[in-house]
Write a protein that holds these residues in place. Structure first.
Motif, PDB file in Angstrom:
ATOM      1  N   ILE A  21      20.423  21.628 -53.617  1.00 47.60           N
ATOM      2  CA  ILE A  21      18.901  21.799 -53.727  1.00 47.60           C
ATOM      3  C   ILE A  21      18.535  22.442 -52.265  1.00 47.60           C
ATOM      4  N   GLU A  22      17.358  23.270 -52.499  1.00 44.03           N
ATOM      5  CA  GLU A  22      16.987  23.993 -51.505  1.00 44.03           C
ATOM      6  C   GLU A  22      16.014  22.986 -50.655  1.00 44.03           C
ATOM      7  N   PHE A  24      12.643  21.996 -49.117  1.00 46.46           N
ATOM      8  CA  PHE A  24      11.265  22.503 -49.490  1.00 46.46           C
ATOM      9  C   PHE A  24      10.542  22.653 -48.011  1.00 46.46           C
ATOM     10  N   ILE A  27       4.833  26.142 -49.328  1.00 43.14           N
ATOM     11  CA  ILE A  27       4.814  27.282 -50.426  1.00 43.14           C
ATOM     12  C   ILE A  27       3.340  27.951 -50.653  1.00 43.14           C
ATOM     13  N   LEU A  88       5.700  30.675 -57.907  1.00 41.78           N
ATOM     14  CA  LEU A  88       6.765  29.450 -57.886  1.00 41.78           C
ATOM     15  C   LEU A  88       6.213  28.204 -58.383  1.00 41.78           C
ATOM     16  N   TYR A 110      13.360  24.227 -62.557  1.00 43.87           N
ATOM     17  CA  TYR A 110      13.974  24.451 -61.449  1.00 43.87           C
ATOM     18  C   TYR A 110      14.693  25.937 -61.516  1.00 43.87           C
ATOM     19  N   ARG A 115       9.067  25.669 -58.212  1.00 48.74           N
ATOM     20  CA  ARG A 115       9.353  24.759 -57.363  1.00 48.74           C
ATOM     21  C   ARG A 115       8.490  23.685 -57.206  1.00 48.74           C
ATOM     22  N   VAL A 116       7.402  23.813 -57.920  1.00 48.01           N
ATOM     23  CA  VAL A 116       6.351  23.011 -57.929  1.00 48.01           C
ATOM     24  C   VAL A 116       5.764  23.207 -59.628  1.00 48.01           C
ATOM     25  N   GLY A 134      14.973  18.681 -56.809  1.00 46.64           N
ATOM     26  CA  GLY A 134      14.110  19.450 -55.843  1.00 46.64           C
ATOM     27  C   GLY A 134      12.983  20.267 -56.509  1.00 46.64           C
ATOM     28  N   LEU A 135      12.685  19.648 -57.517  1.00 46.41           N
ATOM     29  CA  LEU A 135      11.187  20.283 -58.158  1.00 46.41           C
ATOM     30  C   LEU A 135      10.063  18.955 -57.906  1.00 46.41           C
ATOM     31  N   LEU A 190      13.282  15.800 -50.241  1.00 45.56           N
ATOM     32  CA  LEU A 190      12.863  17.176 -50.462  1.00 45.56           C
ATOM     33  C   LEU A 190      12.814  18.050 -49.394  1.00 45.56           C
ATOM     34  N   GLY A 193      16.589  18.644 -48.366  1.00 43.90           N
ATOM     35  CA  GLY A 193      17.320  19.367 -49.316  1.00 43.90           C
ATOM     36  C   GLY A 193      18.397  18.536 -49.780  1.00 43.90           C
TER      37      GLY A 193
END
Length: 219
Positions: A21-22, A24, A27, A88, A110, A115-116, A134-135, A190, A193
């Motif tokens: 997971i990236e 967050f 954004i 995103l 995802y 991402r959102v 991760g979403l 989140l 990650g």
């Protein structure tokens, strides 16, 4: 460790690497509006695509039966096939993610690149699955949601800002913002990650110290 256990461990570790997971970050992005209510998980990712055990490749089949005809031709008026819209952030109608509990729905969203997801209401199981993968599901008031839809219809490049740290979403051209709620633990995961296992590994030293203190205390 016997050979079978070793192979299972290697597969597990590979899957964890593939599904990392990236972290967050705040954004700022254009969005893709999907003003349809009661979208269920079978519409998000049809059951025939659920054979894989990692999320890689699931994005290709996101909303598959809405994106393509039975003859595998693109449905021109479906929003994901409209080149004007990208970003995103997916904006969805009320009661998004209802139906079965399949985690693959969050994987598909995802893996597609979102991402959102913003909606005025999420099915509880989908919401938890999203947070675990991760979403970020951002639940807003119905009025705020409709404002996003209106702005996106007028200007496909309208930008939204999603600030997880301060738990705020803003329609930038209007300067209109709204706060959203999120579980404190999931927020921390989140931002760092982490999935649940990553979180436990990160506090392994604290867990070991606690275990030692219990042993010393005779518990």
């Amino acid at each position: 460790m016997n050979k079978a256990t070793k192979n299972k461990t290697q597969i597990f570790l590979k899957n964890r690497k593939d599904m990392s997971i990236e972290k967050f970050k705040t954004i700022v992005s254009s969005c893709v509006p999907l003003p349809i209510e009661n979208v269920d998980t079978d519409q998000i990712i049809p059951a025939r695509f659920l054979k894989a055990t990692t999320w890689e490749g699931f994005g290709e089949n996101l909303f598959r039966d809405w994106k393509y005809t039975k003859n595998n031709e693109k449905v021109k008026d479906f929003i994901l096939n409209d080149p004007k819209y990208s970003g995103l952030i997916l904006i969805a109608g009320k009661n998004f993610g209802s139906g079965s509990s399949r985690e693959h729905a969050a994987w598909a969203i995802y893996d597609y690149g979102f991402r959102v997801v913003v909606s005025s209401f999420f099915a509880d199981i989908f919401k938890n699955n999203a947070l675990n993968n991760g979403l970020l599901p951002v639940q807003v008031s119905e009025g705020f949601l409709q404002n996003i839809f209106k702005e996106a219809e007028k200007d496909p490049e309208v930008k939204l800002k999603v600030d997880l740290k301060n738990q705020e979403i803003t329609i930038l051209n209007l300067g209109l913002k709204e706060s959203f709620e999120i579980n404190t633990y999931k927020k921390k995961c989140l931002l760092n990650g982490y999935d649940d296992i990553d979180f436990l590994l990160n506090i392994k030293d604290k867990i070991e110290l606690f275990e030692k203190s219990q042993i010393r205390g005779g518990l």
